[in-house]
Every structure is written in structure tokens, then in C-alpha cells.
Design a protein around this motif. Structure first.
Motif, PDB file in Angstrom:
ATOM      1  N   LEU A 127      -9.557 -22.831  22.759  1.00 56.72           N
ATOM      2  CA  LEU A 127      -8.864 -21.868  23.798  1.00 56.72           C
ATOM      3  C   LEU A 127      -9.321 -21.096  23.603  1.00 56.72           C
ATOM      4  CD1 LEU A 127      -5.311 -23.507  22.040  1.00 56.72           C
ATOM      5  CD2 LEU A 127      -6.554 -23.646  24.029  1.00 56.72           C
ATOM      6  N   ARG A 128     -10.794 -20.307  22.906  1.00 53.70           N
ATOM      7  CA  ARG A 128     -11.130 -18.292  22.511  1.00 53.70           C
ATOM      8  C   ARG A 128     -12.348 -19.348  24.224  1.00 53.70           C
ATOM      9  NH1 ARG A 128     -14.292 -17.882  18.676  1.00 53.70           N
ATOM     10  NH2 ARG A 128     -12.331 -18.344  17.202  1.00 53.70           N
ATOM     11  N   LEU A 129     -13.203 -20.378  24.175  1.00 54.95           N
ATOM     12  CA  LEU A 129     -14.049 -20.845  24.698  1.00 54.95           C
ATOM     13  C   LEU A 129     -13.104 -20.604  26.739  1.00 54.95           C
ATOM     14  CD1 LEU A 129     -17.075 -21.830  25.449  1.00 54.95           C
ATOM     15  CD2 LEU A 129     -15.406 -24.203  25.316  1.00 54.95           C
ATOM     16  N   VAL A 130     -12.259 -20.743  26.632  1.00 53.51           N
ATOM     17  CA  VAL A 130     -11.110 -21.330  27.888  1.00 53.51           C
ATOM     18  C   VAL A 130     -10.450 -19.660  28.279  1.00 53.51           C
ATOM     19  CG1 VAL A 130     -11.738 -23.939  28.360  1.00 53.51           C
ATOM     20  CG2 VAL A 130      -9.255 -22.262  27.497  1.00 53.51           C
ATOM     21  N   GLY A 131     -10.012 -19.170  27.194  1.00 51.71           N
ATOM     22  CA  GLY A 131      -9.421 -17.815  27.793  1.00 51.71           C
ATOM     23  C   GLY A 131      -8.165 -17.688  26.934  1.00 51.71           C
ATOM     24  N   LEU A 132      -7.962 -19.008  26.417  1.00 48.27           N
ATOM     25  CA  LEU A 132      -6.386 -18.986  26.272  1.00 48.27           C
ATOM     26  C   LEU A 132      -6.272 -18.912  24.837  1.00 48.27           C
ATOM     27  CD1 LEU A 132      -4.935 -22.219  28.423  1.00 48.27           C
ATOM     28  CD2 LEU A 132      -5.322 -19.522  28.843  1.00 48.27           C
ATOM     29  N   ASN A 133      -6.869 -18.343  24.162  1.00 48.91           N
ATOM     30  CA  ASN A 133      -6.676 -18.097  22.602  1.00 48.91           C
ATOM     31  C   ASN A 133      -5.138 -17.942  22.482  1.00 48.91           C
ATOM     32  OD1 ASN A 133      -8.560 -16.642  23.449  1.00 48.91           O
ATOM     33  ND2 ASN A 133      -8.709 -15.510  22.290  1.00 48.91           N
ATOM     34  N   ASP A 134      -4.602 -17.333  22.852  1.00 52.92           N
ATOM     35  CA  ASP A 134      -2.972 -16.753  22.710  1.00 52.92           C
ATOM     36  C   ASP A 134      -1.540 -18.437  22.765  1.00 52.92           C
ATOM     37  OD1 ASP A 134      -3.388 -16.115  25.141  1.00 52.92           O
ATOM     38  OD2 ASP A 134      -2.269 -14.620  25.128  1.00 52.92           O
ATOM     39  N   LYS A 135      -2.540 -19.030  23.559  1.00 53.17           N
ATOM     40  CA  LYS A 135      -0.848 -20.161  23.817  1.00 53.17           C
ATOM     41  C   LYS A 135      -1.471 -21.452  23.414  1.00 53.17           C
ATOM     42  CE  LYS A 135      -0.972 -17.638  27.762  1.00 53.17           C
ATOM     43  NZ  LYS A 135       0.217 -16.581  28.079  1.00 53.17           N
ATOM     44  N   ALA A 136      -1.481 -21.005  22.542  1.00 52.56           N
ATOM     45  CA  ALA A 136      -1.675 -22.501  21.290  1.00 52.56           C
ATOM     46  C   ALA A 136      -0.253 -24.184  20.878  1.00 52.56           C
ATOM     47  CB  ALA A 136      -2.415 -22.555  19.372  1.00 52.56           C
ATOM     48  N   THR A 137       0.415 -22.273  20.844  1.00 51.66           N
ATOM     49  CA  THR A 137       1.812 -23.123  20.739  1.00 51.66           C
ATOM     50  C   THR A 137       2.888 -22.693  22.008  1.00 51.66           C
ATOM     51  OG1 THR A 137       2.439 -20.562  19.557  1.00 51.66           O
ATOM     52  CG2 THR A 137       2.382 -21.655  18.379  1.00 51.66           C
ATOM     53  N   SER A 138       1.979 -22.351  22.893  1.00 54.19           N
ATOM     54  CA  SER A 138       2.576 -22.949  24.285  1.00 54.19           C
ATOM     55  C   SER A 138       2.551 -24.414  24.258  1.00 54.19           C
ATOM     56  CB  SER A 138       2.448 -21.777  25.617  1.00 54.19           C
ATOM     57  OG  SER A 138       1.758 -20.558  24.702  1.00 54.19           O
ATOM     58  N   TYR A 139       3.717 -24.553  25.394  1.00 55.14           N
ATOM     59  CA  TYR A 139       3.877 -26.329  26.591  1.00 55.14           C
ATOM     60  C   TYR A 139       3.315 -25.486  27.616  1.00 55.14           C
ATOM     61  CZ  TYR A 139       6.935 -28.154  23.019  1.00 55.14           C
ATOM     62  OH  TYR A 139       7.493 -27.871  21.111  1.00 55.14           O
ATOM     63  N   PRO A 140       2.700 -26.911  28.524  1.00 52.89           N
ATOM     64  CA  PRO A 140       1.983 -27.546  29.366  1.00 52.89           C
ATOM     65  C   PRO A 140       2.719 -26.388  30.590  1.00 52.89           C
ATOM     66  CG  PRO A 140       1.358 -28.690  28.479  1.00 52.89           C
ATOM     67  CD  PRO A 140       2.451 -28.121  27.507  1.00 52.89           C
ATOM     68  N   ALA A 141       4.058 -26.794  30.410  1.00 54.42           N
ATOM     69  CA  ALA A 141       4.775 -26.564  31.742  1.00 54.42           C
ATOM     70  C   ALA A 141       5.627 -25.173  31.339  1.00 54.42           C
ATOM     71  CB  ALA A 141       6.708 -26.978  31.755  1.00 54.42           C
ATOM     72  N   ASP A 142       4.768 -24.270  30.928  1.00 55.90           N
ATOM     73  CA  ASP A 142       5.322 -22.559  30.288  1.00 55.90           C
ATOM     74  C   ASP A 142       3.673 -22.082  31.290  1.00 55.90           C
ATOM     75  OD1 ASP A 142       8.179 -23.191  29.366  1.00 55.90           O
ATOM     76  OD2 ASP A 142       6.791 -23.387  27.283  1.00 55.90           O
ATOM     77  N   LEU A 143       2.911 -22.561  31.807  1.00 54.78           N
ATOM     78  CA  LEU A 143       1.917 -22.356  31.862  1.00 54.78           C
ATOM     79  C   LEU A 143       0.994 -22.270  33.318  1.00 54.78           C
ATOM     80  CD1 LEU A 143      -1.069 -23.737  29.586  1.00 54.78           C
ATOM     81  CD2 LEU A 143       0.471 -21.486  29.331  1.00 54.78           C
ATOM     82  N   SER A 144       0.729 -21.721  33.894  1.00 57.08           N
ATOM     83  CA  SER A 144       0.588 -21.549  35.526  1.00 57.08           C
ATOM     84  C   SER A 144      -0.734 -22.815  35.775  1.00 57.08           C
ATOM     85  CB  SER A 144      -0.502 -20.796  35.863  1.00 57.08           C
ATOM     86  OG  SER A 144      -1.811 -20.058  35.494  1.00 57.08           O
ATOM     87  N   GLY A 145      -0.896 -23.277  37.239  1.00 52.92           N
ATOM     88  CA  GLY A 145      -1.689 -24.170  36.542  1.00 52.92           C
ATOM     89  C   GLY A 145      -2.933 -23.920  36.634  1.00 52.92           C
ATOM     90  N   GLY A 146      -3.544 -23.164  37.088  1.00 51.93           N
ATOM     91  CA  GLY A 146      -5.166 -22.463  36.264  1.00 51.93           C
ATOM     92  C   GLY A 146      -5.158 -22.630  34.758  1.00 51.93           C
ATOM     93  N   GLN A 147      -3.960 -21.871  34.056  1.00 53.18           N
ATOM     94  CA  GLN A 147      -3.819 -22.292  32.785  1.00 53.18           C
ATOM     95  C   GLN A 147      -3.962 -23.171  32.098  1.00 53.18           C
ATOM     96  OE1 GLN A 147      -0.784 -19.271  32.421  1.00 53.18           O
ATOM     97  NE2 GLN A 147      -1.605 -17.791  31.049  1.00 53.18           N
ATOM     98  N   GLN A 148      -3.181 -24.299  32.699  1.00 51.16           N
ATOM     99  CA  GLN A 148      -3.004 -25.481  32.363  1.00 51.16           C
ATOM    100  C   GLN A 148      -4.587 -26.536  32.797  1.00 51.16           C
ATOM    101  OE1 GLN A 148       0.212 -28.256  33.518  1.00 51.16           O
ATOM    102  NE2 GLN A 148       1.018 -26.555  34.336  1.00 51.16           N
ATOM    103  N   GLN A 149      -4.968 -26.271  33.604  1.00 52.64           N
ATOM    104  CA  GLN A 149      -6.371 -26.651  34.036  1.00 52.64           C
ATOM    105  C   GLN A 149      -7.837 -26.438  33.088  1.00 52.64           C
ATOM    106  OE1 GLN A 149      -7.566 -29.952  34.731  1.00 52.64           O
ATOM    107  NE2 GLN A 149      -8.257 -29.551  37.391  1.00 52.64           N
ATOM    108  N   ARG A 150      -7.347 -24.778  32.380  1.00 56.92           N
ATOM    109  CA  ARG A 150      -8.153 -24.654  31.408  1.00 56.92           C
ATOM    110  C   ARG A 150      -8.031 -25.533  29.875  1.00 56.92           C
ATOM    111  NH1 ARG A 150     -10.994 -19.270  32.066  1.00 56.92           N
ATOM    112  NH2 ARG A 150      -9.661 -18.943  33.945  1.00 56.92           N
ATOM    113  N   VAL A 151      -6.960 -25.668  29.783  1.00 59.60           N
ATOM    114  CA  VAL A 151      -6.654 -26.565  28.249  1.00 59.60           C
ATOM    115  C   VAL A 151      -7.061 -27.573  28.859  1.00 59.60           C
ATOM    116  CG1 VAL A 151      -4.266 -26.947  26.776  1.00 59.60           C
ATOM    117  CG2 VAL A 151      -4.735 -24.971  27.661  1.00 59.60           C
ATOM    118  N   ALA A 152      -6.876 -28.485  29.712  1.00 61.02           N
ATOM    119  CA  ALA A 152      -7.354 -29.082  30.040  1.00 61.02           C
ATOM    120  C   ALA A 152      -8.655 -29.501  30.276  1.00 61.02           C
ATOM    121  CB  ALA A 152      -7.176 -30.225  31.837  1.00 61.02           C
ATOM    122  N   ILE A 153     -10.003 -28.527  30.955  1.00 63.42           N
ATOM    123  CA  ILE A 153     -10.974 -28.034  30.069  1.00 63.42           C
ATOM    124  C   ILE A 153     -11.406 -28.120  29.084  1.00 63.42           C
ATOM    125  CG2 ILE A 153     -12.810 -26.787  30.847  1.00 63.42           C
ATOM    126  CD1 ILE A 153     -12.149 -26.202  33.344  1.00 63.42           C
ATOM    127  N   ALA A 154     -10.709 -27.082  27.709  1.00 62.33           N
ATOM    128  CA  ALA A 154     -10.754 -26.889  26.260  1.00 62.33           C
ATOM    129  C   ALA A 154     -10.364 -28.277  26.176  1.00 62.33           C
ATOM    130  CB  ALA A 154     -10.068 -26.897  26.449  1.00 62.33           C
TER     131      ALA A 154
END
Ligand SMILES: Nc1ncnc2c1ncn2[C@@H]1O[C@H](COP(=O)(O)OP(=O)(O)OP(=O)(O)O)[C@@H](O)[C@H]1O
Length: 345
Positions: A127-154
Motif C-alpha cells: 500500500l505504501r508502494l502505491v501511495g495508499l498507506n492509510d487506506k488498509a481499512t477502507s472499503y473499495p466503494a469509499d475510494l476514488s477510481g484512481g485509488q481503486q486502481q492503485r489497490v488493484a496494482i498493489a
């Protein structure tokens, strides 16, 4: 060294007694550590071709080699191992919606056989690698499209793949978010030395990150090579159409009728050549007036392609000679009509 080698790959689907030849005799090589693009219009066979690389689609004929090893007939544990070494991201992100971001990543770690004790650390690292260190406990629907794609990349990187396949990975995102994702993928490519194969029909993506590109049409690769070479001097009509769509200049119709007499021409040239002196030189030699109405330079990687719209006027015969000379010095030459519609010659 070749990371991926496709040899005469064919994929045929059978639908209600009809055969669809989605991929027809494709051969290509992707070098270790590069970003390789596949472009083409919808239905060209891009997704089907890329899915043969991790055998999500098994070729009807031909061979698939990864790091020099023929994997075409892999099954069972060998196939699972290959799939782990090849990550994939999609246009629609494909995250599991009812579990957290962290759980989505742990899912991949579990599938990859990681010991439970490493899950938390590895999830944090990804998550740090994709710049989302603080999102581990969020749900996908609470993220923007770009953030969701970052999770998918992670998630796709969870098992340290050597290859990452991206199928229209930015097509659902706006321009700014796309830029962020492309920068991230370039970073991953450079720092982790992961080979990337990226499908798109958008040339502005192609020009930003592809080292090499293959152009597909009706299941075939019709042209391939270094990105700048392919797009600066297209040989196949499909490539020309893709480039034209992207680079062509539409003059605003309201100014066109007000222009003085003369021939309106769009010129494309390799922008690294100094072009202005050539125009001045031709104008002087043929006693023609050449006015630049529009100039644009597009960068493919670090190399520019220039587009100019000029109005050439003067005595008819001399103007004809000036146009012929201009035409001989450019990559693309197109006479524009006053209404802004083209008149291909
Ligand atoms: N599972 C399938 N069964 C039958 N036909 C299929 C299947 N998958 C793809 N095709 C057909 O194969 C052809 C190539 O499809 P493919 O999705 O690979 O093209 P594409 O270039 O990726 O297009 P797009 O950019 O629209 O995704 C199309 O004619 C498509 O309808």
C-alpha cells in the motif's frame, strides 16, 4: 533477454456454430524490463492476445514462452506458479467490494502461499508502494477510481511478479488520474524491473510510457517496433488512422473562410529537425509566402513529432514547386479544404 515470446499464436472461439478467429498467427517479443504496448481499435483481438500470456486464454495454435521457457501446455501447480509470476490489472479494477482494501491484498497473499506472519507487513509495504498507506481499512466503494486502481496494482504486485499485464487499466479514469497511474506504472517498471504489457486504444497513453508497440487489426499484428518509429512514420493504414485521429489539427471553421488565397496544408515532421529554417528557405527559393497558422509538438517519450498548418500563396507554378518541395521533406502532408475537411492526396 526476452521476457515474453509469442510464436504464431492463434486463438479461435466457437460461438453458435460460428468460428471467431480473435488472434491470427501473432508473433512478438517483449524484452525484459520494457513497457510494451498493444494498440488497435475495438475488437482487434488485443485482450485475447494478452490473456494468452498468462494462459487465461489457451492458444488454439502456436507457442507462448516466458523467460525462454515454453509454458503453452502448463497445467495444475505449474500453471498456478506461472499465474503468480504474472500480475494483471483491468479497466474495471475487479476488487472484491464487501471486504477492505487490506483484505483484498491479503487474498492475493494467501493465494500466493505467504505465511500468515508476513501478511500485515507485506500489505503495508504494497500500500505504501502505491501511495495508499492509510487506506488498509477502507472499503473499495469509499475510494476514488484512481485509488481503486492503485489497490488493484498493489494486489497484482503482491506475489512479486516479473510481468504485469494491464488491460485498458486507465480507460475508466479521467486525464489527471490517468497521469498518476501511468507515473506509478513507470516507477514500478523502473524500480522493480517489472516488464509491463499495456493494452490501450489511446495514443496519448502510448506516447507517454511505451518503449515498443504492436498495432493490431482483425487479430493480426500489422505493425510493430519502437514507439516513436511506428507513430512518426506509420506504414499500415490502421496505424495511420490511429495517429491521424490523435495528431490531426481541426482548424476552427469560422477562421477558415476569412483566410487569404492560397493552399492550406498540414505537415507532420520529426520535431527534432529544425523546421522553421526549411520553411523560410523554401519561401525564398520559390518566391512564395508561407505563413504558419498552427504549430504543435507532441512528445513520444523524449522524442517530438511536430504538426504545422501552413498557408502557401504566390504565383501558381512557383507555389506548386514550393508545395512539392515541402512535401518531399515531411513525414505527413495533407491539403486541407477551407471548411476544415481534408482532401487527401
Ligand atoms: N470468449 C469469447 N467468445 C467468443 N468471442 C470472443 C470471446 N472473447 C473475445 N471474442 C471475440 O474476439 C474478437 C477480439 O476480441 P478482444 O476483446 O480480444 O478485442 P479487443 O481488441 O481487446 O477489443 P476491445 O478494445 O473492445 O476490448 C472480438 O470479435 C470478440 O467478439
Amino acid at each position: 533477454m526476452k521476457a515474453i515470446e509469442l510464436r504464431d499464436v492463434e486463438v479461435a472461439f466457437h460461438e453458435r456454430g460460428r468460428e471467431v478467429r480473435a488472434v491470427r498467427g501473432v508473433s512478438l517479443n517483449v524484452e525484459q524490463g520494457e513497457v510494451f504496448g498493444i494498440v488497435g481499435f475495438s475488437g482487434a483481438g488485443k485482450s485475447t492476445l494478452v490473456r494468452t500470456i498468462n494462459l487465461l486464454e489457451r492458444p488454439t495454435a502456436g507457442r507462448v514462452l516466458i523467460d525462454g521457457k515454453d509454458i503453452t501446455d502448463a497445467r495444475g501447480a505449474a500453471l498456478r506458479g506461472i499465474r503468480r509470476s504474472i500480475g494483471m490489472v483491468f479497466q474495471g479494477f475487479n476488487l472484491v467490494g464487501n471486504i477492505t482494501v487490506g483484505a483484498n491484498i491479503r487474498f492475493a497473499l494467501k493465494a500466493g502461499g505467504w505465511d500468515l506472519e508476513h501478511w500485515a507487513g507485506r500489505t503495508e509495504e504494497l500500500l505504501r508502494l502505491v501511495g495508499l498507506n492509510d487506506k488498509a481499512t477502507s472499503y473499495p466503494a469509499d475510494l476514488s477510481g484512481g485509488q481503486q486502481q492503485r489497490v488493484a496494482i498493489a494486489r497484482a504486485l503482491a506475489n512479486n511478479p516479473r510481468i504485469l499485464l494491464c488491460d485498458e487499466a486507465t480507460s475508466a479514469l479521467d486525464v489527471e488520474t490517468t497521469e498518476g497511474i501511468l507515473d506509478l506504472l513507470r516507477d514500478i517498471n523502473r524500480t522493480l524491473h517489472i516488464t509491463i504489457v499495456f493494452i490501450t486504444h489511446q495514443l496519448d497513453i502510448a506516447k507517454r510510457i511505451f518503449d515498443h508497440v504492436a498495432v493490431m487489426e482483425e487479430g493480426r499484428v500489422v505493425e510493430q517496433g519502437a514507439t516513436f518509429d511506428v507513430f512518426s512514420a506509420p506504414q499500415h493504414p490502421t496505424t495511420t488512422a490511429l495517429v491521424s485521429r490523435y495528431l490531426d489539427v481541426a482548424l476552427p471553421e469560422q477562421i477558415a473562410p476569412d483566410l487569404p488565397e492560397g493552399t492550406l496544408v498540414e505537415l507532420k515532421y520529426r520535431g527534432d529537425a529544425a523546421f522553421e529554417p526549411l520553411i523560410t528557405d523554401i519561401a525564398r527559393t520559390y518566391d512564395a509566402s508561407i505563413s504558419v497558422l498552427h504549430a504543435n509538438i507532441e512528445y513520444f517519450g523524449t522524442r517530438p513529432i511536430g504538426v504545422l498548418v501552413v498557408l502557401v500563396a504566390g504565383e501558381a507554378r512557383r507555389t506548386g514547386e514550393a508545395l512539392a518541395r515541402l512535401r518531399s521533406r515531411v513525414l505527413g502532408y495533407r491539403v486541407l479544404t477551407r471548411a476544415g475537411k481534408d482532401d487527401r492526396r
